[in-house]
Design a protein around this motif. Structure first.
Motif, PDB file in Angstrom:
ATOM      1  N   PHE A   4       0.829  -1.205   0.000  1.00  0.00           N
ATOM      2  CA  PHE A   4       0.000   0.000   0.000  1.00  0.00           C
ATOM      3  C   PHE A   4       0.866   1.259   0.000  1.00  0.00           C
ATOM      4  O   PHE A   4       0.659   2.180  -0.802  1.00  0.00           O
ATOM      5  CB  PHE A   4      -0.926  -0.006   1.215  1.00  0.00           C
ATOM      6  N   PHE A   5       1.857   1.313   0.893  1.00  0.00           N
ATOM      7  CA  PHE A   5       2.724   2.491   0.971  1.00  0.00           C
ATOM      8  C   PHE A   5       3.573   2.661  -0.287  1.00  0.00           C
ATOM      9  O   PHE A   5       4.018   3.771  -0.587  1.00  0.00           O
ATOM     10  CB  PHE A   5       3.639   2.405   2.198  1.00  0.00           C
ATOM     11  N   ALA A   6       3.799   1.561  -1.022  1.00  0.00           N
ATOM     12  CA  ALA A   6       4.598   1.646  -2.243  1.00  0.00           C
ATOM     13  C   ALA A   6       3.826   2.330  -3.377  1.00  0.00           C
ATOM     14  O   ALA A   6       4.419   2.656  -4.409  1.00  0.00           O
ATOM     15  CB  ALA A   6       5.048   0.260  -2.681  1.00  0.00           C
ATOM     16  N   GLY A   7       2.521   2.514  -3.204  1.00  0.00           N
ATOM     17  CA  GLY A   7       1.765   3.258  -4.212  1.00  0.00           C
ATOM     18  C   GLY A   7       0.707   2.456  -4.936  1.00  0.00           C
ATOM     19  O   GLY A   7       0.339   2.806  -6.059  1.00  0.00           O
ATOM     20  N   LEU A   8       0.196   1.384  -4.308  1.00  0.00           N
ATOM     21  CA  LEU A   8      -0.854   0.601  -4.946  1.00  0.00           C
ATOM     22  C   LEU A   8      -2.089   1.471  -5.173  1.00  0.00           C
ATOM     23  O   LEU A   8      -2.530   2.196  -4.279  1.00  0.00           O
ATOM     24  CB  LEU A   8      -1.218  -0.604  -4.077  1.00  0.00           C
ATOM     25  N   SER A   9      -2.642   1.397  -6.369  1.00  0.00           N
ATOM     26  CA  SER A   9      -3.776   2.249  -6.739  1.00  0.00           C
ATOM     27  C   SER A   9      -5.027   1.889  -5.936  1.00  0.00           C
ATOM     28  O   SER A   9      -5.306   0.718  -5.670  1.00  0.00           O
ATOM     29  CB  SER A   9      -4.070   2.093  -8.238  1.00  0.00           C
ATOM     30  N   TRP A  10      -5.784   2.945  -5.577  1.00  0.00           N
ATOM     31  CA  TRP A  10      -7.049   2.728  -4.885  1.00  0.00           C
ATOM     32  C   TRP A  10      -8.035   1.929  -5.731  1.00  0.00           C
ATOM     33  O   TRP A  10      -8.926   1.267  -5.199  1.00  0.00           O
ATOM     34  CB  TRP A  10      -7.665   4.075  -4.515  1.00  0.00           C
ATOM     35  N   LYS A  11      -7.881   1.999  -7.051  1.00  0.00           N
ATOM     36  CA  LYS A  11      -8.764   1.235  -7.936  1.00  0.00           C
ATOM     37  C   LYS A  11      -8.614  -0.269  -7.719  1.00  0.00           C
ATOM     38  O   LYS A  11      -9.534  -1.038  -7.998  1.00  0.00           O
ATOM     39  CB  LYS A  11      -8.462   1.576  -9.398  1.00  0.00           C
ATOM     40  N   LEU A  12      -7.438  -0.677  -7.249  1.00  0.00           N
ATOM     41  CA  LEU A  12      -7.203  -2.098  -6.965  1.00  0.00           C
ATOM     42  C   LEU A  12      -7.518  -2.449  -5.519  1.00  0.00           C
ATOM     43  O   LEU A  12      -7.691  -3.624  -5.192  1.00  0.00           O
ATOM     44  CB  LEU A  12      -5.737  -2.456  -7.273  1.00  0.00           C
ATOM     45  N   ILE A  13      -7.581  -1.438  -4.656  1.00  0.00           N
ATOM     46  CA  ILE A  13      -7.829  -1.694  -3.239  1.00  0.00           C
ATOM     47  C   ILE A  13      -9.320  -1.761  -2.942  1.00  0.00           C
ATOM     48  O   ILE A  13      -9.789  -2.640  -2.195  1.00  0.00           O
ATOM     49  CB  ILE A  13      -7.178  -0.589  -2.375  1.00  0.00           C
ATOM     50  N   LEU A  14     -10.097  -0.843  -3.526  1.00  0.00           N
ATOM     51  CA  LEU A  14     -11.512  -0.740  -3.183  1.00  0.00           C
ATOM     52  C   LEU A  14     -12.349  -1.972  -3.535  1.00  0.00           C
ATOM     53  O   LEU A  14     -13.174  -2.400  -2.715  1.00  0.00           O
ATOM     54  CB  LEU A  14     -12.114   0.506  -3.843  1.00  0.00           C
ATOM     55  N   PRO A  15     -12.192  -2.587  -4.737  1.00  0.00           N
ATOM     56  CA  PRO A  15     -13.036  -3.753  -5.052  1.00  0.00           C
ATOM     57  C   PRO A  15     -12.937  -4.896  -4.049  1.00  0.00           C
ATOM     58  O   PRO A  15     -13.977  -5.353  -3.550  1.00  0.00           O
ATOM     59  CB  PRO A  15     -12.546  -4.161  -6.449  1.00  0.00           C
ATOM     60  N   PRO A  16     -11.724  -5.395  -3.696  1.00  0.00           N
ATOM     61  CA  PRO A  16     -11.688  -6.474  -2.698  1.00  0.00           C
ATOM     62  C   PRO A  16     -12.183  -6.034  -1.323  1.00  0.00           C
ATOM     63  O   PRO A  16     -12.778  -6.822  -0.592  1.00  0.00           O
ATOM     64  CB  PRO A  16     -10.204  -6.869  -2.651  1.00  0.00           C
ATOM     65  N   ALA A  17     -11.956  -4.733  -0.984  1.00  0.00           N
ATOM     66  CA  ALA A  17     -12.449  -4.231   0.307  1.00  0.00           C
ATOM     67  C   ALA A  17     -13.974  -4.246   0.335  1.00  0.00           C
ATOM     68  O   ALA A  17     -14.586  -4.659   1.332  1.00  0.00           O
ATOM     69  CB  ALA A  17     -11.918  -2.827   0.554  1.00  0.00           C
ATOM     70  N   LEU A  18     -14.606  -3.824  -0.765  1.00  0.00           N
ATOM     71  CA  LEU A  18     -16.066  -3.833  -0.829  1.00  0.00           C
ATOM     72  C   LEU A  18     -16.613  -5.255  -0.831  1.00  0.00           C
ATOM     73  O   LEU A  18     -17.637  -5.542  -0.188  1.00  0.00           O
ATOM     74  CB  LEU A  18     -16.536  -3.087  -2.082  1.00  0.00           C
ATOM     75  N   ILE A  19     -15.938  -6.148  -1.547  1.00  0.00           N
ATOM     76  CA  ILE A  19     -16.365  -7.558  -1.560  1.00  0.00           C
ATOM     77  C   ILE A  19     -16.296  -8.144  -0.155  1.00  0.00           C
ATOM     78  O   ILE A  19     -17.193  -8.861   0.298  1.00  0.00           O
ATOM     79  CB  ILE A  19     -15.498  -8.377  -2.541  1.00  0.00           C
ATOM     80  N   GLY A  20     -15.200  -7.833   0.561  1.00  0.00           N
ATOM     81  CA  GLY A  20     -15.054  -8.323   1.926  1.00  0.00           C
ATOM     82  C   GLY A  20     -16.145  -7.778   2.842  1.00  0.00           C
ATOM     83  O   GLY A  20     -16.704  -8.518   3.665  1.00  0.00           O
ATOM     84  N   LEU A  21     -16.481  -6.482   2.684  1.00  0.00           N
ATOM     85  CA  LEU A  21     -17.529  -5.872   3.503  1.00  0.00           C
ATOM     86  C   LEU A  21     -18.878  -6.521   3.229  1.00  0.00           C
ATOM     87  O   LEU A  21     -19.636  -6.833   4.170  1.00  0.00           O
ATOM     88  CB  LEU A  21     -17.587  -4.375   3.205  1.00  0.00           C
ATOM     89  N   VAL A  22     -19.187  -6.748   1.947  1.00  0.00           N
ATOM     90  CA  VAL A  22     -20.445  -7.411   1.595  1.00  0.00           C
ATOM     91  C   VAL A  22     -20.480  -8.825   2.168  1.00  0.00           C
ATOM     92  O   VAL A  22     -21.510  -9.287   2.682  1.00  0.00           O
ATOM     93  CB  VAL A  22     -20.628  -7.436   0.068  1.00  0.00           C
ATOM     94  N   GLY A  23     -19.325  -9.522   2.104  1.00  0.00           N
ATOM     95  CA  GLY A  23     -19.258 -10.871   2.649  1.00  0.00           C
ATOM     96  C   GLY A  23     -19.542 -10.900   4.138  1.00  0.00           C
ATOM     97  O   GLY A  23     -20.277 -11.784   4.626  1.00  0.00           O
TER      98      GLY A  23
END
Length: 384
Positions: free
Chosen positions: A179-198
């Protein structure tokens, strides 16, 4: 005329090793250590030599911190690949011919019985920080994919043991570097939302998902039971849910001001399980109450903010990534432990930093603090 040279004193020779130590970070650790010693004395005074051993472990961690603080970050980079490789090889060895205790294969006998997964708590952020340092200025999506593989291999091996708590710590340390290395939020949000829905779906359909005879894919039976127990501890109040129920009772019975030092009835009547290790936060809360909890949380928040400040001011990308990851290791330890004792997270084997009893975890914490001190010293040397 013969020149006369005065022999430097011991303090003059030792002073450079102490120069540059981060005062605010040391102060935060001192407060947490004091809280840990008080709590351990109260909850473990009748638990054999637990209090004395806890003090010894803290001294060992302090010595490790002091030694690690003398190693420049550039030198730490040279340990990244060998330490990571050794850790993964030992994890494979554990899977093949490791020692099994209580249904888990986590240890290996190399003359001394060790738990290789502990190595990865430090080796993982070291390795990923080294990888991104090598790719600085030319990062591509493929580089993040390689980092994910480097992270996934040890996490997968640790989960096979099975050891969900350590796997979670190693995973969080690695993800923080990515994350600190610069991973795009576009790649972070989908799995985070999937996890929240789960999570929401599991809560809604808990009665049917946790019914007798229902088995979840991927997770082990004991992991499934921990999640179901979290959702409804009353399903098995004298068995799987006992830890959570008693932890919540102890925290609530402390009230605002607590019952007082060594006055915790839930603790001393042995209703709180693992009162010197994983559930020591319940013992602390009962005796020091809400105000004590706010003090403890403030200590951890100050430690984490100071660590992030060190990361922000670090002179190299490697130092910034490593300091940020090490700092979030402390956050993960504290958040997961307090969460599981409070009944908002499943019960996993994660100690509370500087408070819980444990030799291996204390060594890991000492190494992490030493790394932060070394990075802080390197920043000051660059500025001077």
């Amino acid at each position: 005329m013969a020149a006369v040279f005065e022999k430097p004193s011991y303090w003059q020779r030792a002073a450079p090793m102490f120069r540059g130590f981060d005062g605010p970070l040391a102060f935060a650790v001192f407060l947490l250590v004091c809280a840990g010693l008080l709590t351990m004395y109260s909850s473990g005074y009748d638990h054999g030599t637990r209090f004395i051993d806890h003090g010894r472990n803290m001294l060992i961690a302090g010595a490790i911190m002091f030694v690690m603080a003398q190693i420049p970050p550039q030198r730490l980079m040279t340990f990244a690949v060998p330490l990571y490789t050794a850790g993964v090889v030992l994890l494979i060895a554990v899977a093949v011919f490791g020692i099994t205790k209580k249904g888990a294969r986590r240890w290996i006998n190399l003359g001394v019985v060790i738990q290789p997964s502990e190595i990865l708590k430090i080796a993982m952020p070291l390795m990923l920080a080294w990888w991104f340092q090598k790719r600085e200025g030319q990062l591509r999506p493929l580089d993040f994919l390689v980092a994910a593989v480097l992270l996934g291999v040890p996490v997968g091996l640790i989960m096979r043991q099975p050891d969900l708590g350590t796997a979670l710590l190693v995973l969080s340390a690695g993800l923080s570097v990515i994350f600190f290395a610069g991973l795009s939020w576009k790649l972070i949000l989908p799995p985070a939302l999937i996890g929240l829905v789960g999570v929401i779906l599991i809560v809604i359909f808990e009665p049917s998902l946790c019914a007798d005879g229902v088995r979840w894919p991927v997770l082990h039976d004991y992991q499934q039971q921990r999640i179901c127990t979290l959702l409804d501890p009353s399903r098995d109040p004298l068995g799987k849910g006992f830890h959570t129920i008693q932890g919540v009772i102890a925290i609530g019975s402390g009230g605002v001001f607590g019952k007082g030092f060594m006055q915790g009835t839930q603790t001393h009547l042995e209703f709180v399980p693992e009162r010197t290790t994983d559930f020591i936060f319940a013992a602390y809360s009962e005796e020091f109450g809400l105000l004590g909890n706010l003090f403890l949380i403030a200590g951890f928040v100050f430690l984490i903010l100071r660590g992030l400040a060190i990361a922000l001011e670090a002179p190299t990308l490697f130092s910034r990534l490593l300091a940020g990851a090490v700092t979030l290791i402390f956050f993960t330890y504290a958040f997961v432990n307090m969460g599981m004792v409070s009944g908002i997270l499943p019960v996993v084997g994660v100690p509370l930093p500087f408070i819980s009893y444990g030799g291996t975890a204390m060594v890991t914490l000492g190494m992490g603090l030493g790394i932060l001190m070394a990075i802080s010293k390197s920043k000051r040397l660059v500025q001077s």
